[in-house]
Design an enzyme around this catalytic site. Sequence first.
Site, PDB file in Angstrom:
ATOM      1  N   TRP A   1      47.924  39.817  15.248  1.00  0.00           N
ATOM      2  CA  TRP A   1      46.944  40.884  15.473  1.00  0.00           C
ATOM      3  C   TRP A   1      46.695  41.725  14.229  1.00  0.00           C
ATOM      4  CZ3 TRP A   1      49.504  45.123  14.025  1.00  0.00           C
ATOM      5  CH2 TRP A   1      50.889  45.103  14.121  1.00  0.00           C
ATOM      6  N   ASN A   2      47.555  41.616  13.195  1.00  0.00           N
ATOM      7  CA  ASN A   2      47.444  42.626  12.126  1.00  0.00           C
ATOM      8  C   ASN A   2      46.285  42.394  11.165  1.00  0.00           C
ATOM      9  OD1 ASN A   2      48.816  40.475  10.951  1.00  0.00           O
ATOM     10  ND2 ASN A   2      50.026  41.789   9.619  1.00  0.00           N
TER      11      ASN A   2
ATOM     12  N   ARG B   1      41.552  32.260   6.999  1.00  0.00           N
ATOM     13  CA  ARG B   1      42.463  31.626   6.039  1.00  0.00           C
ATOM     14  C   ARG B   1      42.905  30.252   6.555  1.00  0.00           C
ATOM     15  NH1 ARG B   1      47.471  35.276   3.965  1.00  0.00           N
ATOM     16  NH2 ARG B   1      48.630  34.257   5.623  1.00  0.00           N
TER      17      ARG B   1
ATOM     18  N   LYS C   1      43.927  30.114  18.596  1.00  0.00           N
ATOM     19  CA  LYS C   1      44.444  31.034  19.611  1.00  0.00           C
ATOM     20  C   LYS C   1      44.782  32.357  18.925  1.00  0.00           C
ATOM     21  CE  LYS C   1      48.074  32.612  21.140  1.00  0.00           C
ATOM     22  NZ  LYS C   1      47.570  33.973  21.423  1.00  0.00           N
ATOM     23  N   PRO C   2      43.874  33.335  19.046  1.00  0.00           N
ATOM     24  CA  PRO C   2      44.154  34.631  18.400  1.00  0.00           C
ATOM     25  C   PRO C   2      45.161  35.440  19.219  1.00  0.00           C
ATOM     26  CG  PRO C   2      42.047  34.710  19.561  1.00  0.00           C
ATOM     27  CD  PRO C   2      42.598  33.314  19.767  1.00  0.00           C
ATOM     28  N   ALA C   3      45.687  36.504  18.623  1.00  0.00           N
ATOM     29  CA  ALA C   3      46.638  37.367  19.333  1.00  0.00           C
ATOM     30  C   ALA C   3      45.940  38.082  20.487  1.00  0.00           C
ATOM     31  CB  ALA C   3      47.222  38.393  18.365  1.00  0.00           C
TER      32      ALA C   3
ATOM     33  N   SER D   1      55.463  36.171  13.642  1.00  0.00           N
ATOM     34  CA  SER D   1      56.841  36.578  13.352  1.00  0.00           C
ATOM     35  C   SER D   1      57.735  35.358  13.123  1.00  0.00           C
ATOM     36  CB  SER D   1      57.378  37.400  14.528  1.00  0.00           C
ATOM     37  OG  SER D   1      57.332  36.610  15.694  1.00  0.00           O
TER      38      SER D   1
ATOM     39  N   GLU E   1      53.424  30.787   8.298  1.00  0.00           N
ATOM     40  CA  GLU E   1      53.333  32.037   7.522  1.00  0.00           C
ATOM     41  C   GLU E   1      54.036  33.091   8.361  1.00  0.00           C
ATOM     42  OE1 GLU E   1      52.164  32.465   4.558  1.00  0.00           O
ATOM     43  OE2 GLU E   1      51.069  30.605   4.212  1.00  0.00           O
TER      44      GLU E   1
ATOM     45  N   CYS F   1      52.463  41.842   6.554  1.00  0.00           N
ATOM     46  CA  CYS F   1      53.650  41.034   6.245  1.00  0.00           C
ATOM     47  C   CYS F   1      54.078  41.251   4.793  1.00  0.00           C
ATOM     48  CB  CYS F   1      53.359  39.563   6.491  1.00  0.00           C
ATOM     49  SG  CYS F   1      51.891  39.011   5.628  1.00  0.00           S
TER      50      CYS F   1
ATOM     51  N   SER G   1      47.061  39.706  -2.333  1.00  0.00           N
ATOM     52  CA  SER G   1      46.277  38.749  -1.542  1.00  0.00           C
ATOM     53  C   SER G   1      44.983  38.389  -2.259  1.00  0.00           C
ATOM     54  CB  SER G   1      45.937  39.359  -0.185  1.00  0.00           C
ATOM     55  OG  SER G   1      47.113  39.765   0.455  1.00  0.00           O
TER      56      SER G   1
ATOM     57  N   GLU H   1      48.893  29.047   2.059  1.00  0.00           N
ATOM     58  CA  GLU H   1      47.484  29.147   2.452  1.00  0.00           C
ATOM     59  C   GLU H   1      46.687  29.687   1.275  1.00  0.00           C
ATOM     60  OE1 GLU H   1      47.503  31.481   6.142  1.00  0.00           O
ATOM     61  OE2 GLU H   1      47.430  29.589   7.233  1.00  0.00           O
TER      62      GLU H   1
END
Length: 487
Positions: A160-161, A169, A184-186, A239, A260, A294, A451, A468
């Site tokens: 979700w972040n 990505r 599948k998103p959060a 996580s 990741e 992260c 990034s 990535e």
Amino acid sequence: MMLQSKTPNYADPALHTAGLFIGGEWLPGDGIPVHDPSTGKVLGEVADASVEDAMRAVDAAEAAAAGWSDTPPRQRSEILRRWFQLMTEHAEELARLISLENGKALPDARGEVAYAAEFFRWYAEEATRIAGEYRHTPSGAHKILVDHEPIGIAVLITPWNFPAAMATRKIGPALAAGCTVILKPASETPLTAYAMARLGEEAGVPPGVVNVLTTSKPSDITSRMLQDPRVRKLSFTGSTGVGRVLLAEAAKSVVSCSMELGGNAPFLVFDDADLDAALDGAMIAKMRNAGEACTAANRFIVQAGIHEAFVAGLTKRMAALKVGAGYEAETQCGPMITKNAVKKIDRLVRDAIAAGARATTGGEPLQQDGYFYPPTVLENVSHDTTIAREEIFGPVAAVYKFESEDDAVRLANDTEYGLAAYLYSRDLKRAMRVGKRLETGMLGINRGLMSDPAAPFGGVKQSGLGREGGVTGILEFMEPKYYAIEL
Ligand code: NAP
């Protein structure tokens, strides 16, 4: 000239509901509420996919696979490029949507949209440059030819972040490589993924090439998809705990995994650092997304001679930040994603204080609607406390003191993670010497932000597997095929 898009305004509350996107069709559904973390109120609702829905998505990805991998790279490239343009055209609406469901401050959300869109531009460029190899065998008798083929259907799971960037990505390189995907998103931030799927449709992504589904049963759905022999890739960002579970699940069918995972970034400041530059970098490395990154600096490890001035400077800057709803114009630090996230930060800070740390600003959750924790600086933190071992994922800067270069390296590496690290020193020789000893996938030298779609992003140790972005990111979605040739 900017292309005019027909796609509706995503900040419009009427669009805060979404069904599943499978095989180019929008299937109605509900069941997963989406919250505004700035108020705690329900913002909308999205569909809750069943295992059968997930298998429909695999069927759709399979039906589209041959056509997509046979589509000329130039054409795949142009579709990705058009998707980039549409994201750029809708940047402000997407940023507001991200801010609404994730809580991050608008400048961070705008930065995320720009970063996310760049993955489509970068992989639009890389799609046309997929290389092979041609060699002679050492004996000189034979030829070696290596081609790269799309790996097959890829399941993409995102956190979700960074609801936009973590999806692009993965989607960017997968589509450039010729793979079809199921994203599948959060559950906390699904609206951004569905909004981007609408832009993808408009960009000309054929039905079934990108499928999106949300679910309250991620474990059941993922394990069923991974058991299907047509699924050949799992690309996961999230996580380390969930990553370990998914690696075990993927092992059953020997599915290729890119992982990741979590981080615990050290931020080293040597006595010879430019103090202002180090403070500027510290604010970016700590406070981008209010610390919910992260790569966020988790441990400020500062040399004794500059320690006092660093703590004073950091305290002043952190205390001056304006906390508020992510989408309010003045906000610099938005809410955390959930009430539980605030509770976790509170626990870490309390443990650190009980072990002798002192809060020079902040240190207590804010009592107001929404999930707020104030910018906090802790000094005199013991490296034996939980705050040194766990991801803080919030606006808390824990500062540790060191004397020698060896101490700094020992403290920095004293973690199971190895994603990102930062180092501030005017002595580049020292920076490279220490950098070589740091167990990390990425190191920012006199920079608080690393990034970049053109760079390989990823970690060592328990921070993940694979990279990535960059020129190698596309290979995570390809298999080499070796042709042994007798001419
Ligand atoms: P998370 O709890 O691991 O969840 C990530 C994704 O996995 C979500 O879509 C989640 O779905 C799904 N999921 C959870 N359990 C699952 C299971 N058993 N099977 C299949 N899918 C499952 O992580 P998060 O809290 O969203 O994100 C924060 C974490 O991500 C932090 O550790 C952070 O460091 C890491 N992260 C790493 C990077 C990187 O590039 N290394 C980038 C960003 C974030 P639900 O939402 O439905 O639970």
